[in-house]
Motif scaffolding. Structure first.
Motif, PDB file in Angstrom:
ATOM      1  N   LYS A   1       0.858  -1.291  -0.010  1.00  0.00           N
ATOM      2  CA  LYS A   1      -0.054  -0.074  -0.113  1.00  0.00           C
ATOM      3  C   LYS A   1       0.855   1.255  -0.108  1.00  0.00           C
ATOM      4  N   ASP A   2       0.363   2.226  -0.412  1.00  0.00           N
ATOM      5  CA  ASP A   2       0.984   3.475  -0.468  1.00  0.00           C
ATOM      6  C   ASP A   2       0.611   4.669   0.529  1.00  0.00           C
ATOM      7  N   ASP A   3      -0.313   4.107   1.307  1.00  0.00           N
ATOM      8  CA  ASP A   3      -0.815   5.147   2.490  1.00  0.00           C
ATOM      9  C   ASP A   3      -1.577   4.106   3.385  1.00  0.00           C
TER      10      ASP A   3
ATOM     11  N   SER B   1       5.899  -0.135   4.716  1.00  0.00           N
ATOM     12  CA  SER B   1       6.413   0.569   3.318  1.00  0.00           C
ATOM     13  C   SER B   1       5.548  -0.019   1.989  1.00  0.00           C
ATOM     14  N   SER B   2       5.503   0.519   1.096  1.00  0.00           N
ATOM     15  CA  SER B   2       4.793  -0.016  -0.197  1.00  0.00           C
ATOM     16  C   SER B   2       5.201  -0.973  -0.932  1.00  0.00           C
TER      17      SER B   2
ATOM     18  N   GLU C   1       5.841  -4.425  -2.111  1.00  0.00           N
ATOM     19  CA  GLU C   1       5.005  -5.580  -2.224  1.00  0.00           C
ATOM     20  C   GLU C   1       5.328  -6.829  -1.721  1.00  0.00           C
TER      21      GLU C   1
ATOM     22  N   GLY D   1       5.862   8.945   2.655  1.00  0.00           N
ATOM     23  CA  GLY D   1       4.555   9.310   1.908  1.00  0.00           C
ATOM     24  C   GLY D   1       3.187   8.920   2.685  1.00  0.00           C
ATOM     25  N   HIS D   2       3.410   9.308   3.980  1.00  0.00           N
ATOM     26  CA  HIS D   2       2.272   9.074   4.997  1.00  0.00           C
ATOM     27  C   HIS D   2       1.278  10.008   4.652  1.00  0.00           C
TER      28      HIS D   2
ATOM     29  N   PRO E   1       4.629  10.440  -3.864  1.00  0.00           N
ATOM     30  CA  PRO E   1       4.725   9.753  -4.902  1.00  0.00           C
ATOM     31  C   PRO E   1       5.638  10.425  -5.919  1.00  0.00           C
TER      32      PRO E   1
ATOM     33  N   ARG F   1       9.169   9.370  -5.418  1.00  0.00           N
ATOM     34  CA  ARG F   1       9.147   8.181  -5.971  1.00  0.00           C
ATOM     35  C   ARG F   1       9.709   8.158  -7.575  1.00  0.00           C
TER      36      ARG F   1
ATOM     37  N   GLY G   1      10.540   2.938  -2.392  1.00  0.00           N
ATOM     38  CA  GLY G   1       9.446   2.965  -2.005  1.00  0.00           C
ATOM     39  C   GLY G   1       8.858   3.983  -0.865  1.00  0.00           C
ATOM     40  N   LEU G   2       7.605   4.010  -0.661  1.00  0.00           N
ATOM     41  CA  LEU G   2       7.024   4.886   0.038  1.00  0.00           C
ATOM     42  C   LEU G   2       6.909   4.271   1.365  1.00  0.00           C
TER      43      LEU G   2
END
Length: 337
Positions: free
Chosen positions: A84-86, A125-126, A128, A212-213, A225, A228, A264-265
């Motif tokens: 996830k990004d957030d 972290s973003s 995967e 990127g929270h 983003p 990134r 990564g975020l």
């Protein structure tokens, strides 16, 4: 006249003879010996040589106060792969944060392995995971140990075994000498447990981690983003293979022999008012880089800084003083200017 030798506690005495010669600076009342840090420094970030993305407008960024040293000391960062990004403001309340909740219960205040002298930073972290969110397993990067664990059971006993095997200190702080022997053993790492975690590997890729929270602060949510994309582009231009998709068991994700990186975020690391906030981990497998095995924290990063960070810090091992919040080497040693 008095003379003051100022030796940072983070530099072992055994390293002092190899440092560059002392320089002397005069203050109002005394002369001080200044020992240069054990890594090269440049004062400002080099100007970009190519186009970069525009800086978002209207963000309230603190540009007045010094950011040198504004990094919470930590012994290890546990970087959880969520895809996830957030996340929600408190990551342990997020739907994907089973691991974050479990680790905070173990390592946080009042937890079984709580140790005020061995601070562990737990971060989403973003990246995967190779496992689905519904799976009973997760994956983490351990930094600056530079270790990736792909198959961690999410049940309490599995997380406890992982912490005991990889995260706890190998030597206790001297203040723990008064504890009963059994309690001291409970707070020490047990490396014999590491064999239980199949697929564990050293981290050989550069990791660029950008706060990127957005669920915690809109500044980082806006800039994350953007940075990134900017880092992925500039790393590619400098000959890196930027790894995408689920993190697997291999450090090098393609058929080429290019150096590799992941961007990564990540969730909150403090200092939102100094956005963009970036942590760069240079793995030990980059032996010609003076920062190999270290994590470098930068703040107030702008898009026009990214090319210079890649060229100066990631490729040449130079710390950019104007952006420097702090740094950490293996075994939790702080890197101070």
């Amino acid at each position: 006249m008095s003379w003051l030798w100022r030796v940072p506690r983070t530099i072992p005495q055994s390293q002092l003879p190899r440092l560059r010669p002392l320089t002397w600076t005069r203050s109002a009342s005394r002369i001080r010996a200044h020992i240069p840090p054990p890594f090269p420094i440049i004062e400002t970030c080099p100007s970009p040589t190519c186009a970069c993305r525009p800086m978002p407008s209207g963000l309230d960024i603190d540009v007045e106060h010094s950011i040198n040293g504004l990094m919470a000391p930590y012994a290890e960062q546990v970087l959880i792969s969520t895809g996830k990004d957030d996340w929600t403001s408190k990551i342990e309340e997020d739907e994907v944060s089973v691991m974050a909740r479990g680790l905070k219960d173990l390592l946080g205040r009042g937890g079984k392995f709580s140790d005020p002298y061995h601070n562990v930073m737990i971060t989403n972290s973003s990246f995967e995971s190779p496992h689905q969110l519904s799976s009973n397993k997760g994956s983490v990067f351990l930094l600056p140990s530079f270790r990736y664990l792909p198959d961690i059971p999410l049940k309490p006993e599995g997380l406890e075994q992982m912490v005991k095997a990889f995260v706890l200190p190998t030597q206790l702080h001297q203040m723990h000498s008064v504890l009963p022997e059994q309690q001291k053993q409970n707070l020490l790492r047990d490396t014999a447990l590491q064999d239980q975690f199949k697929g564990s590997r050293p981290v050989q890729e550069v990791l660029v981690l950008i706060c990127g929270h957005g669920g915690r602060d809109s500044r980082c949510g806006t800039m994350g983003p953007l940075f990134r994309s900017e880092f992925e582009e500039k790393l590619t231009m400098q000959g890196f293979e930027v790894l995408q998709g689920a993190v697997g068991s291999l450090g090098f994700g393609g058929a080429s022999e290019k150096p590799t990186a992941r961007v990564g975020l990540i969730s909150h690391i403090g200092g939102h008012k100094f956005a963009g906030n970036v942590i760069i981990y240079v793995p030990p497998s980059f032996p010609e880089n003076p920062l190999a095995g270290s994590g470098i924290w930068y703040g107030r990063v702008r898009p026009e800084h990214v090319e210079g960070i890649v060229a100066s810090t990631i490729l040449q091992g130079k710390v950019i003083k104007e952006l420097y919040r702090g740094g950490i080497a293996q075994e939790g040693k702080l890197l101070l200017l």
